[in-house]
Design an enzyme around this catalytic site. Structure first.
Site, short mmCIF file in Angstrom:
data_model
loop_
_atom_site.label_atom_id
_atom_site.label_comp_id
_atom_site.label_asym_id
_atom_site.label_seq_id
_atom_site.Cartn_x
_atom_site.Cartn_y
_atom_site.Cartn_z
N ASP A 1 17.57 21.69 -43.96
CA ASP A 1 18.47 22.49 -44.78
C ASP A 1 17.76 23.84 -44.96
O ASP A 1 16.57 23.96 -44.66
CB ASP A 1 18.67 21.77 -46.12
CG ASP A 1 19.46 22.60 -47.10
OD1 ASP A 1 20.52 23.13 -46.72
OD2 ASP A 1 19.02 22.71 -48.27
N ASP B 1 17.27 19.31 -49.87
CA ASP B 1 17.10 19.17 -51.32
C ASP B 1 18.39 18.80 -52.04
O ASP B 1 18.45 18.87 -53.27
CB ASP B 1 16.57 20.49 -51.90
CG ASP B 1 17.63 21.58 -51.87
OD1 ASP B 1 18.32 21.71 -50.84
OD2 ASP B 1 17.78 22.31 -52.88
N ASP C 1 18.60 26.76 -47.86
CA ASP C 1 18.40 27.13 -49.26
C ASP C 1 17.81 25.97 -50.05
O ASP C 1 18.38 24.86 -50.07
CB ASP C 1 19.73 27.54 -49.90
CG ASP C 1 20.35 28.73 -49.22
OD1 ASP C 1 20.16 29.86 -49.70
OD2 ASP C 1 21.03 28.55 -48.19
#
Length: 224
Positions: free
Chosen positions: A11, A172, A13
């Site tokens: 991922d 996250d 961000d």
């Protein structure tokens, strides 16, 4: 027996980059343009992870708008604000370059699968100096589907003709973990990011720092 991992799917961000300051300031400017009360940075933190349009929708709802403002127009306005300043305050999380170099030196390809528009993702990766360490980027507008749909991961891995069953997802947000489960493939939850710890429930393991990622990936990777 585990399968040898040959591709690390990241991922963006909250996993490789700390983009919250630029996203928050862009969100504040967007709401100011509509004369709506803006959020603080911590409020924006909880809105990140589902792409630009969902972020804009959440920002407008926070500001008190009841679907009066056209979301497509507002998203275009937000991107016009955000894209030119996407790396003004955004930084790589500590240890990211070394981690990517370690994985690639070990024969593991590194790709990015993000719900962020691909144009912005590519610009950020280039400006932060890690483009040479990333083999492909699948953005939120690159394919018909995006995370948590597992096809977003499958198609991103397919950009380098790799096998999803020999890949691992690192992120996250619950979208990252859910997408990995759907492939299926193992996943590592990036605990330093923006997602609540409860989102790690179905992750294969939890990473405490960027520096831990190579070891965790090696632990989960065995020739099978």
């Amino acid at each position: 027996m585990s399968t040898e991992i040959k591709t690390a799917v990241f991922d963006l961000d909250g996993t490789l980059i700390d983009s919250l300051p630029d996203l928050a300031e862009s969100g504040i400017e967007l709401l100011n343009s509509y004369d709506l009360p803006p959020p603080d940075e911590q409020a924006v933190r909880a809105m990140i992870g589902d792409g630009a349009r969902r972020l804009v929708d959440r920002l407008l709802i926070f500001g008190g708008d009841e679907k009066r403002i056209d979301r497509d127009e507002a998203t275009r306005r937000f991107l016009d604000i955000y894209e030119p300043r996407a790396t003004q305050k955004t930084q790589l999380f500590p240890g990211t370059v070394k981690m990517l170099e370690t994985l690639r030196e070990s024969g593991i390809a590194c790709v990015i699968c993000t719900n962020k528009p691909v144009k912005a993702a590519k610009a950020i990766v280039e400006q932060l100096g890690i483009a040479s360490l990333i083999d492909a980027i699948g953005g939120g507008d690159s394919f018909p589907t995006r995370k948590p749909d597992p096809d977003h991961i499958r198609k991103t891995v397919g950009m380098i003709d790799a096998e999803p069953k020999r890949a691992i997802m690192i992120g996250d947000h619950q979208n990252d973990i859910r997408a990995a489960m759907g492939v299926p493939m193992p996943s590592l939850f990036a605990s330093w990011g923006y997602g609540d710890r409860s989102m790690a429930t179905h992750a294969t393991a939890i990473a405490g720092s960027v520096a831990e990622l190579p070891r965790l990936i090696y632990d989960l990777s065995r020739p099978g």
